[in-house]
Write an enzyme that holds these catalytic residues in place. Structure first.
Site, mmCIF file in Angstrom:
data_model
loop_
_atom_site.group_PDB
_atom_site.id
_atom_site.type_symbol
_atom_site.label_atom_id
_atom_site.label_comp_id
_atom_site.label_asym_id
_atom_site.label_seq_id
_atom_site.Cartn_x
_atom_site.Cartn_y
_atom_site.Cartn_z
ATOM 1 N N LEU A 170 0.916 -1.354 0.098
ATOM 2 C CA LEU A 170 0.032 -0.009 -0.079
ATOM 3 C C LEU A 170 0.996 1.102 0.040
ATOM 4 C CD1 LEU A 170 -2.737 -0.685 2.747
ATOM 5 C CD2 LEU A 170 -3.171 -0.877 0.187
ATOM 6 N N ASP A 171 0.484 2.095 -0.705
ATOM 7 C CA ASP A 171 1.523 3.291 -0.735
ATOM 8 C C ASP A 171 1.463 3.995 0.632
ATOM 9 O OD1 ASP A 171 1.258 3.131 -3.514
ATOM 10 O OD2 ASP A 171 -0.525 4.585 -3.790
ATOM 11 N N GLN A 172 2.312 4.770 0.707
ATOM 12 C CA GLN A 172 2.596 5.588 2.235
ATOM 13 C C GLN A 172 1.530 6.087 2.700
ATOM 14 O OE1 GLN A 172 6.069 8.013 2.343
ATOM 15 N NE2 GLN A 172 5.960 8.602 4.583
ATOM 16 N N HIS A 195 0.524 2.957 -7.329
ATOM 17 C CA HIS A 195 -0.383 4.129 -7.421
ATOM 18 C C HIS A 195 -1.348 3.958 -8.696
ATOM 19 C CE1 HIS A 195 2.655 5.989 -4.867
ATOM 20 N NE2 HIS A 195 3.581 6.185 -5.877
#
Length: 300
Positions: free
Chosen positions: A164-166, A249
């Site tokens: 998962l993206d930050q 993303h």
């Protein structure tokens, strides 16, 4: 408009067949009555004289099926015998017809009511509700907050399944089963991930059709499995996106491409496993039924 966090629980009720997930610690267990399902806690299963192992019994030709089931927490051996008699147990896809069948718990696939059960105690899988600002990594040489800090020494050999993206929050699976992790993350198995996104602007009526048909991005086309508007108010909307893509993303880039920039993104499900009422930062161990369903999903 309701906040995206308030919508996670209501949206998740439409996406799966599981009852609401509890928020117990990873080492907590749940139980069911032995006659209604299968027990996770063998100390609660009824004792019966027939549960005792016959003298002289050995495991040279494998272990007795009811013994393996009992050790896995399905129920007492007497309860397991009743389940075999009722045709509720299968081995390698075939319903067991006789009592006393011997199996190899490391090689045979054993299922209860069609759901495979994990027989190895050394393989575990957890669900984490990752907070925003935490990077998906088991360690970080720049000392940023990472998933590894949250997991600690929960179990040896844990790895995160995908990323998962930050700035993205929500459901992240962790496991020490390497083959399960590989299959869940590999695009060829097309495991669906579900997201709630808070976006700017109103959503055109034909948006679902456009996204299902496919949108061209700089690294190739992408199409969603489903799309719907969950809520909208004062120039802000919350939408649900389901897709099996895993590119970097991908959800943010896809929605930005169609004029819906994302201000908040939460993953609410991976396949049949749902976030539901897990608190941000909480971790829980998947139940045997959940794990069995995941394994079936990717052909294990």
């Amino acid at each position: 408009m309701r906040e995206i966090g308030d919508l996670v629980e209501s949206a998740s009720r439409t996406m799966g067949h599981w009852a609401a997930m509890n928020t117990a610690r990873p080492d907590d267990e749940t139980t069911t009555a032995s006659g209604d399902g299968w027990s996770e806690d063998m100390e609660l299963a009824p004792v019966h004289p027939g549960d005792r192992e016959p003298e002289g019994d050995d495991d040279r030709q494998g272990e007795r099926l009811q013994k393996v089931l009992a050790r896995a927490g399905v129920g007492s051996r007497r309860v397991c015998e009743d389940m075999i008699e009722a045709g509720r147990i299968s081995v390698n896809g075939a319903v067991v017809q006789v009592q006393g069948m011997r199996v190899d718990p490391r090689a045979d696939k054993i299922a209860v009511d069609g759901v495979r059960i994990e027989l190895r105690d050394d393989r575990v899988t957890y669900a984490l509700n990752k907070p925003p600002g935490v990077i998906t990594a088991m360690s970080d040489d720049r000392n940023r907050a990472c998933v590894g800090d949250m997991v600690g020494d929960l179990a040896p050999g844990l790895v995160h399944v995908g990323r998962l993206d930050q700035d993205t929050e929500g459901l992240l699976l962790l496991t020490n089963d390497g083959e399960l992790a590989h299959r869940l993350a590999h695009p060829s198995y097309e495991v669906r991930k579900t997201y709630l996104a808070q976006v700017s602007g109103s959503v055109p009526r034909d948006m679902a059709k456009r996204l299902r048909s496919g949108i061209q991005l700089e690294d190739g086309p992408v199409k969603v499995d489903s799309f719907r508007v969950v809520d909208t108010h004062a120039g802000q909307s919350v939408v649900e996106v389901v897709l099996h893509e895993g590119r970097k993303h991908i959800v943010r880039r896809l929605l930005a491409e169609v004029g819906l920039p994302v201000s908040r993104l939460t993953r609410t499900a991976v396949g049949p496993i749902e976030l539901q009422r897990m608190r941000s930062g909480s971790i829980r161990k998947l139940s045997r039924q959940e794990l069995g369903t995941l394994q079936e999903l990717v052909g294990l």
